[in-house]
Every structure is written in C-alpha cells, then in structure tokens.
Design a protein around this motif. Structure first.
Motif, PDB file in Angstrom:
ATOM      1  N   ILE A  87       0.906  -1.140  -0.049  1.00  0.00           N
ATOM      2  CA  ILE A  87      -0.014  -0.145   0.084  1.00  0.00           C
ATOM      3  C   ILE A  87       0.850   1.444  -0.131  1.00  0.00           C
ATOM      4  N   GLY A  88       2.011   1.157   0.897  1.00  0.00           N
ATOM      5  CA  GLY A  88       2.614   2.246   0.796  1.00  0.00           C
ATOM      6  C   GLY A  88       3.350   2.628   2.234  1.00  0.00           C
ATOM      7  N   LYS A  89       4.156   3.609   2.292  1.00  0.00           N
ATOM      8  CA  LYS A  89       4.678   3.921   3.540  1.00  0.00           C
ATOM      9  C   LYS A  89       4.511   5.427   4.078  1.00  0.00           C
ATOM     10  N   VAL A  90       4.226   5.300   5.467  1.00  0.00           N
ATOM     11  CA  VAL A  90       3.908   6.541   5.960  1.00  0.00           C
ATOM     12  C   VAL A  90       4.781   6.875   7.181  1.00  0.00           C
TER      13      VAL A  90
ATOM     14  N   ARG B 288       5.499   8.270   1.340  1.00  0.00           N
ATOM     15  CA  ARG B 288       4.875   8.779   0.618  1.00  0.00           C
ATOM     16  C   ARG B 288       4.050  10.046   1.293  1.00  0.00           C
ATOM     17  N   ILE B 289       3.605   9.743   2.384  1.00  0.00           N
ATOM     18  CA  ILE B 289       3.070  10.554   3.132  1.00  0.00           C
ATOM     19  C   ILE B 289       3.807  10.785   4.553  1.00  0.00           C
TER      20      ILE B 289
ATOM     21  N   LYS C 102      -6.524   5.629   1.335  1.00  0.00           N
ATOM     22  CA  LYS C 102      -7.098   6.161  -0.058  1.00  0.00           C
ATOM     23  C   LYS C 102      -5.978   6.796  -0.604  1.00  0.00           C
ATOM     24  N   LEU C 103      -5.590   7.601  -0.048  1.00  0.00           N
ATOM     25  CA  LEU C 103      -4.311   8.341  -0.811  1.00  0.00           C
ATOM     26  C   LEU C 103      -3.164   7.462  -1.574  1.00  0.00           C
ATOM     27  N   LEU C 104      -2.793   6.573  -0.616  1.00  0.00           N
ATOM     28  CA  LEU C 104      -1.732   5.704  -1.080  1.00  0.00           C
ATOM     29  C   LEU C 104      -2.170   4.800  -2.164  1.00  0.00           C
ATOM     30  N   ILE C 105      -3.428   4.282  -2.133  1.00  0.00           N
ATOM     31  CA  ILE C 105      -3.864   3.449  -3.287  1.00  0.00           C
ATOM     32  C   ILE C 105      -4.069   4.478  -4.539  1.00  0.00           C
TER      33      ILE C 105
ATOM     34  N   MET D 103      -2.135   6.906  -5.420  1.00  0.00           N
ATOM     35  CA  MET D 103      -0.865   7.004  -5.779  1.00  0.00           C
ATOM     36  C   MET D 103      -0.383   5.951  -6.600  1.00  0.00           C
ATOM     37  N   GLN D 104      -0.817   4.803  -6.315  1.00  0.00           N
ATOM     38  CA  GLN D 104      -0.301   3.626  -7.130  1.00  0.00           C
ATOM     39  C   GLN D 104      -0.965   3.508  -8.433  1.00  0.00           C
TER      40      GLN D 104
END
Length: 217
Positions: A91-94, A144-145, A210-213, A215-216
């Motif tokens: 999903i991504g990194k925060v 990413r965030i 939601k934002l990470l998805i 961005m993908q």
C-alpha cells in the motif's frame, strides 16, 4: 475447520481482543498452508477496518480499539516471518511523529495502530521530532506521506517548520502532509500549507490508505 471459517474466527477474535485465540488460530492457518497475505488482509486488516467502522458509529470506544489492536499485533507478530520475502501489493509507507517540543504520543500512537491495521507500513519517529529528522527519515524510507501530531498550541508551529524544511531542501512536492491533534484545525492546516487535516485516528488511517492507493493507480 474450513479456510473460510478459520479466517472468520481470526477476524472475530481480533475484534473481541482475544490474544490467545488469535495467536493459536493464526498459527493453525499457517500450518494449514493458507496464504499469509490472505490471513493478513482478510482476517487481521479486515478486523481493524470493522473496528474503525464501529468507532465511527460510536458502537465501541478507544479502550475496545486498543484491546483489538493488541490482538491484531499478536497475530501479526506470528505472521511476519511468513510474509518476509514474499511479494504483495504494498500500500505504501507513512512517516509519523509528534513535532519538536511536544512529548504527547497517545493520539499519534492511535493513528499508528489504525494505519498498521489497514496494511500501511508506518515508520513511527516518536515524540519531540525535529524537522531535520522528519526529512531524513522520510527520504530514507522513501515514504509517500508525512503525518504530524501536536497536542499543545505552543508546539503547533513546529508543523510549519517541518514543511518549511522540506521546502528548503526542494522536496516538498514529493510528499503529502497530514496533520492532527486537539489544538489543530482545518484552517491552521491550510495556513501552514499542509495537505490534509484529520480529526481522529480512524479518519487519518482511512484517508492515508485512500491516498496511497490512489498514488499507485
């Protein structure tokens, strides 16, 4: 017990905060050759999504969420070795932290728990985090965030200093900035050029996912 029944039982026991049963059933699921990402996504993460919905509806409150999070983390610890080295949609990194001068961490910790419960990789920097550390850790982790918390009106300005440090290094555009904390308002977030304000842990976690998805895609 069928795969579906076992997944459902893990999910239910996470929601009920039954650490022992979660540990036993996650171990059973692993020895039953259930895909570890199926256990993660359909049992552990889904349980925390349900907990988030229940909090929003005021069906449960923070103490119940903390109990469920403890059970989820217990299951995740058993699952981690099985997840290592396997491919999965990340999903991504925060990166998250309480800004410099502020030692409060309850709100930050709740956000961290909810984000991890939704499958987000969270790098928790702790409290009293300098602008330089926010930048260095975000770059190091390729996050990413960037999430910032402040619980004192006197430390709110630290959020602006963090964003200014990213600007100074000419990398502000690489990141989405989310802010929160009891004295923080949407107007303040706009004033310091943050991208989003969220009022609670559940909405922060859901927005980050939601934002990470997005961005993908």
């Amino acid at each position: 017990m069928s795969i579906e029944a076992l997944i459902l039982s893990i999910r239910t026991n996470v929601e009920n905060g039954n650490v022992r049963l979660v540990e036993e059933e996650v171990s059973l699921a692993i020895t039953s050759n259930i895909n570890p990402f199926e256990i993660l996504n359909r049992a552990l993460i889904k349980a925390m999504e349900n907990i988030g919905e229940a909090i929003k509806k005021r069906e449960i409150f923070i103490p119940e969420m903390m109990i469920a999070a403890k059970a989820m983390n217990a299951g995740l610890e058993i699952l981690k070795p099985e997840l290592a080295g396997r491919s999965n949609d990340n999903i991504g990194k925060v990166v998250i932290g309480t800004v410099q001068g502020d030692l409060h961490d309850i709100g930050k910790n709740l956000v961290t728990i909810m984000m991890r419960g939704l499958g987000i990789e969270v790098i928790d920097l702790g409290v009293n985090v300098s602008p330089e550390m926010f930048v260095n850790k975000a770059e190091e982790a390729q996050a990413r965030i960037v999430c910032m918390s402040a619980l004192l009106t006197t430390t709110m300005t630290g959020m602006k200093e963090v964003i200014e440090e990213f600007k100074r290094r000419d990398i502000r555009q690489k990141y989405i900035f989310m802010v929160g904390g009891s004295p923080v308002t949407p107007a303040f977030a706009e004033e310091i050029n943050a991208d989003f304000y969220t009022p609670d842990a559940v909405s922060a976690a859901e927005l980050a996912k939601k934002l990470l998805i997005e961005m993908q895609s």
